[in-house]
Design a protein around this motif. Structure first.
Motif, PDB file in Angstrom:
ATOM      1  N   SER A 120     -21.987 -56.646 -53.189  1.00  0.00           N
ATOM      2  CA  SER A 120     -21.243 -56.144 -52.030  1.00  0.00           C
ATOM      3  C   SER A 120     -22.062 -55.017 -51.403  1.00  0.00           C
ATOM      4  O   SER A 120     -22.845 -54.352 -52.095  1.00  0.00           O
ATOM      5  CB  SER A 120     -19.856 -55.628 -52.430  1.00  0.00           C
ATOM      6  N   ALA A 121     -21.881 -54.811 -50.127  1.00  0.00           N
ATOM      7  CA  ALA A 121     -22.594 -53.740 -49.429  1.00  0.00           C
ATOM      8  C   ALA A 121     -22.221 -52.383 -50.011  1.00  0.00           C
ATOM      9  O   ALA A 121     -23.071 -51.488 -50.137  1.00  0.00           O
ATOM     10  CB  ALA A 121     -22.292 -53.788 -47.939  1.00  0.00           C
ATOM     11  N   ALA A 122     -20.971 -52.230 -50.414  1.00  0.00           N
ATOM     12  CA  ALA A 122     -20.529 -50.960 -50.994  1.00  0.00           C
ATOM     13  C   ALA A 122     -21.231 -50.686 -52.320  1.00  0.00           C
ATOM     14  O   ALA A 122     -21.666 -49.553 -52.583  1.00  0.00           O
ATOM     15  CB  ALA A 122     -19.015 -50.968 -51.190  1.00  0.00           C
ATOM     16  N   LYS A 123     -21.361 -51.722 -53.152  1.00  0.00           N
ATOM     17  CA  LYS A 123     -22.067 -51.546 -54.424  1.00  0.00           C
ATOM     18  C   LYS A 123     -23.532 -51.200 -54.178  1.00  0.00           C
ATOM     19  O   LYS A 123     -24.098 -50.342 -54.851  1.00  0.00           O
ATOM     20  CB  LYS A 123     -21.990 -52.813 -55.273  1.00  0.00           C
ATOM     21  N   ALA A 124     -24.156 -51.873 -53.229  1.00  0.00           N
ATOM     22  CA  ALA A 124     -25.561 -51.614 -52.922  1.00  0.00           C
ATOM     23  C   ALA A 124     -25.742 -50.182 -52.430  1.00  0.00           C
ATOM     24  O   ALA A 124     -26.673 -49.489 -52.844  1.00  0.00           O
ATOM     25  CB  ALA A 124     -26.064 -52.602 -51.881  1.00  0.00           C
ATOM     26  N   ALA A 125     -24.873 -49.730 -51.570  1.00  0.00           N
ATOM     27  CA  ALA A 125     -24.957 -48.354 -51.042  1.00  0.00           C
ATOM     28  C   ALA A 125     -24.748 -47.336 -52.155  1.00  0.00           C
ATOM     29  O   ALA A 125     -25.465 -46.324 -52.229  1.00  0.00           O
ATOM     30  CB  ALA A 125     -23.934 -48.156 -49.929  1.00  0.00           C
ATOM     31  N   ALA A 126     -23.789 -47.592 -53.042  1.00  0.00           N
ATOM     32  CA  ALA A 126     -23.519 -46.660 -54.147  1.00  0.00           C
ATOM     33  C   ALA A 126     -24.701 -46.621 -55.108  1.00  0.00           C
ATOM     34  O   ALA A 126     -25.087 -45.535 -55.581  1.00  0.00           O
ATOM     35  CB  ALA A 126     -22.251 -47.075 -54.878  1.00  0.00           C
ATOM     36  N   LEU A 127     -25.296 -47.776 -55.374  1.00  0.00           N
ATOM     37  CA  LEU A 127     -26.464 -47.817 -56.258  1.00  0.00           C
ATOM     38  C   LEU A 127     -27.631 -47.066 -55.634  1.00  0.00           C
ATOM     39  O   LEU A 127     -28.292 -46.264 -56.300  1.00  0.00           O
ATOM     40  CB  LEU A 127     -26.861 -49.273 -56.551  1.00  0.00           C
ATOM     41  N   LYS A 128     -27.868 -47.281 -54.367  1.00  0.00           N
ATOM     42  CA  LYS A 128     -28.947 -46.586 -53.664  1.00  0.00           C
ATOM     43  C   LYS A 128     -28.706 -45.067 -53.689  1.00  0.00           C
ATOM     44  O   LYS A 128     -29.640 -44.295 -53.904  1.00  0.00           O
ATOM     45  CB  LYS A 128     -29.061 -47.087 -52.223  1.00  0.00           C
ATOM     46  N   ALA A 129     -27.485 -44.650 -53.486  1.00  0.00           N
ATOM     47  CA  ALA A 129     -27.154 -43.234 -53.489  1.00  0.00           C
ATOM     48  C   ALA A 129     -27.334 -42.617 -54.869  1.00  0.00           C
ATOM     49  O   ALA A 129     -27.620 -41.421 -54.975  1.00  0.00           O
ATOM     50  CB  ALA A 129     -25.729 -43.024 -53.000  1.00  0.00           C
ATOM     51  N   SER A 130     -27.212 -43.417 -55.916  1.00  0.00           N
ATOM     52  CA  SER A 130     -27.333 -42.889 -57.278  1.00  0.00           C
ATOM     53  C   SER A 130     -28.781 -42.603 -57.675  1.00  0.00           C
ATOM     54  O   SER A 130     -29.026 -41.920 -58.655  1.00  0.00           O
ATOM     55  CB  SER A 130     -26.705 -43.838 -58.292  1.00  0.00           C
ATOM     56  N   LEU A 131     -29.720 -43.119 -56.931  1.00  0.00           N
ATOM     57  CA  LEU A 131     -31.146 -42.946 -57.261  1.00  0.00           C
ATOM     58  C   LEU A 131     -31.553 -41.593 -56.853  1.00  0.00           C
ATOM     59  O   LEU A 131     -32.121 -40.805 -56.749  1.00  0.00           O
ATOM     60  CB  LEU A 131     -32.006 -44.013 -56.599  1.00  0.00           C
TER      61      LEU A 131
END
Length: 131
Positions: A120-131
């Motif tokens: 999901s776009a939300a999961k991708a954004a959250a993963l990117k933000a966690s880096l």
């Protein structure tokens, strides 16, 4: 193999052409498993593990000009490789030592659980933000 897994996950793996080739080259159609046996093994393991029921088409060409019997021998060789790798994949899955090592290697601490499952776009954004 990853592209095949993505197609499977999306419900769009209706057919697969099995062959081999050198990276960076286009449409060589080498005998299945002849160049990268490890990749062929994991592809077969994936197809068998998920219960793929579609056709397995060997899109490969004999290495030299052959008569009809030579082409049939070549095709039988592709099929034999697939069946041997299928048997090895079953042995891999049944081997307690291998499975114990995989359990240890794949042990989760829970920090990535929120990103598992369907994309999901939300999961991708959250993963990117966690880096």
């Amino acid at each position: 193999m990853h592209g095949v897994a993505q197609a499977w996950d999306a419900g769009k793996l209706f057919h697969i052409d099995l062959n081999d080739q050198y990276p960076g080259r286009y449409d060589q159609d080498l005998r299945f498993g002849s160049r990268d046996l490890k990749a062929a093994f994991f592809l077969v393991k994936f197809l068998e593990d998920v219960g793929y029921q579609g056709s397995r088409h060997f899109d490969a060409h004999a290495y030299r000009t052959e008569d009809f019997e030579g082409v049939k021998d070549f095709a039988r060789g592709c099929m034999h490789t697939y069946l041997v790798l299928k048997e090895k994949a079953a042995q891999w899955n049944a081997d307690k030592e291998i499975q114990a090592i995989l359990s240890e290697v794949n042990a989760e601490d829970g920090s990535m659980t929120a990103y598992f499952g369907k994309y999901s776009a939300a999961k991708a954004a959250a993963l990117k933000a966690s880096l």
